[in-house]
Motif scaffolding. Structure first.
Motif, PDB file in Angstrom:
ATOM      1  N   GLN A  61       0.776  -1.211   0.134  1.00  0.00           N
ATOM      2  CA  GLN A  61       0.003   0.141   0.064  1.00  0.00           C
ATOM      3  C   GLN A  61       0.847   1.109   0.088  1.00  0.00           C
ATOM      4  O   GLN A  61       0.552   2.153  -0.626  1.00  0.00           O
ATOM      5  CB  GLN A  61      -0.894  -0.073   1.084  1.00  0.00           C
ATOM      6  N   ARG A  62       1.936   1.086   0.634  1.00  0.00           N
ATOM      7  CA  ARG A  62       2.925   2.503   0.854  1.00  0.00           C
ATOM      8  C   ARG A  62       3.380   2.531  -0.581  1.00  0.00           C
ATOM      9  O   ARG A  62       3.781   3.874  -0.999  1.00  0.00           O
ATOM     10  CB  ARG A  62       4.099   2.003   1.669  1.00  0.00           C
ATOM     11  N   GLU A  63       3.874   1.459  -1.613  1.00  0.00           N
ATOM     12  CA  GLU A  63       4.246   1.755  -2.624  1.00  0.00           C
ATOM     13  C   GLU A  63       3.251   2.276  -3.802  1.00  0.00           C
ATOM     14  O   GLU A  63       3.332   2.812  -4.785  1.00  0.00           O
ATOM     15  CB  GLU A  63       4.849   0.299  -3.187  1.00  0.00           C
ATOM     16  N   LEU A  64       1.976   1.633  -3.469  1.00  0.00           N
ATOM     17  CA  LEU A  64       0.889   2.036  -4.428  1.00  0.00           C
ATOM     18  C   LEU A  64       0.564   3.459  -4.571  1.00  0.00           C
ATOM     19  O   LEU A  64       0.130   3.885  -5.344  1.00  0.00           O
ATOM     20  CB  LEU A  64      -0.287   1.191  -4.245  1.00  0.00           C
ATOM     21  N   HIS A  65       0.725   4.159  -3.469  1.00  0.00           N
ATOM     22  CA  HIS A  65       0.227   5.509  -3.105  1.00  0.00           C
ATOM     23  C   HIS A  65       1.190   6.517  -3.552  1.00  0.00           C
ATOM     24  O   HIS A  65       2.309   6.159  -2.912  1.00  0.00           O
ATOM     25  CB  HIS A  65      -0.509   5.590  -1.919  1.00  0.00           C
ATOM     26  N   SER A  66       0.844   7.520  -4.079  1.00  0.00           N
ATOM     27  CA  SER A  66       2.180   8.680  -4.286  1.00  0.00           C
ATOM     28  C   SER A  66       2.271   9.515  -3.141  1.00  0.00           C
ATOM     29  O   SER A  66       3.308  10.373  -3.228  1.00  0.00           O
ATOM     30  CB  SER A  66       1.526   9.457  -5.526  1.00  0.00           C
ATOM     31  N   ASN A  67       1.470   9.553  -1.942  1.00  0.00           N
ATOM     32  CA  ASN A  67       1.702  10.242  -0.984  1.00  0.00           C
ATOM     33  C   ASN A  67       1.425   9.669   0.187  1.00  0.00           C
ATOM     34  O   ASN A  67       0.732   8.759   0.196  1.00  0.00           O
ATOM     35  CB  ASN A  67       0.913  11.767  -0.995  1.00  0.00           C
ATOM     36  N   GLY A  70      -2.307   8.979   1.403  1.00  0.00           N
ATOM     37  CA  GLY A  70      -3.051   7.931   0.707  1.00  0.00           C
ATOM     38  C   GLY A  70      -3.041   6.618   1.364  1.00  0.00           C
ATOM     39  O   GLY A  70      -3.598   5.915   1.504  1.00  0.00           O
ATOM     40  N   SER A  71      -1.656   6.108   1.321  1.00  0.00           N
ATOM     41  CA  SER A  71      -0.989   4.959   1.968  1.00  0.00           C
ATOM     42  C   SER A  71      -1.652   4.802   3.480  1.00  0.00           C
ATOM     43  O   SER A  71      -2.214   3.756   3.995  1.00  0.00           O
ATOM     44  CB  SER A  71       0.229   4.857   1.890  1.00  0.00           C
TER      45      SER A  71
END
Length: 115
Positions: A61-67, A70-71
């Motif tokens: 989830q940390r990788e998928l979100h740009s900020n 969001g994560s």
């Protein structure tokens, strides 16, 4: 001025972590990874595989979100879902009334205020 980890302790204060994250993000991530690994390694062996799976999901989830926000929101949703499932299982086991899950969070219009 970058804060370095204390030689006598593996735990850093909030202010030290904040300073490390701002001034040396790579060192902060290395510290974070070591702390997570130590926590999982210290868990009972029968729980470690599950904990690694959960950490994998959090990292994804940390990788998928740009900020970070969001994560953070997505990980919060994952925790809420898991808590709801646990609550349901516990209620079934104890024979208590089924509790409805919390209503889904809806998006709202954000208003800006001038100073």
């Amino acid at each position: 001025m970058s804060s370095q980890p204390k030689a006598t302790s593996t735990e850093l204060s909030f202010d030290e972590l904040k300073d490390l994250a701002v001034n040396d993000p790579a060192a902060f991530e290395a510290y974070r990874s070591r702390q997570i690994e130590a926590t999982i390694s210290n868990a009972p062996s029968h729980m470690q595989r599950r904990l690694r799976g959960i950490q994998f999901q959090v990292d994804a989830q940390r990788e998928l979100h740009s900020n970070p926000m969001g994560s953070c929101v997505k990980v919060y949703e994952m925790m809420q879902k898991s808590l709801g499932e646990l609550s349901q299982v516990l209620n079934e086991q104890t024979g208590k009334v089924d509790v409805s899950p919390a209503p889904a969070v809806e998006n709202a219009k954000v208003l800006s205020f001038t100073r």
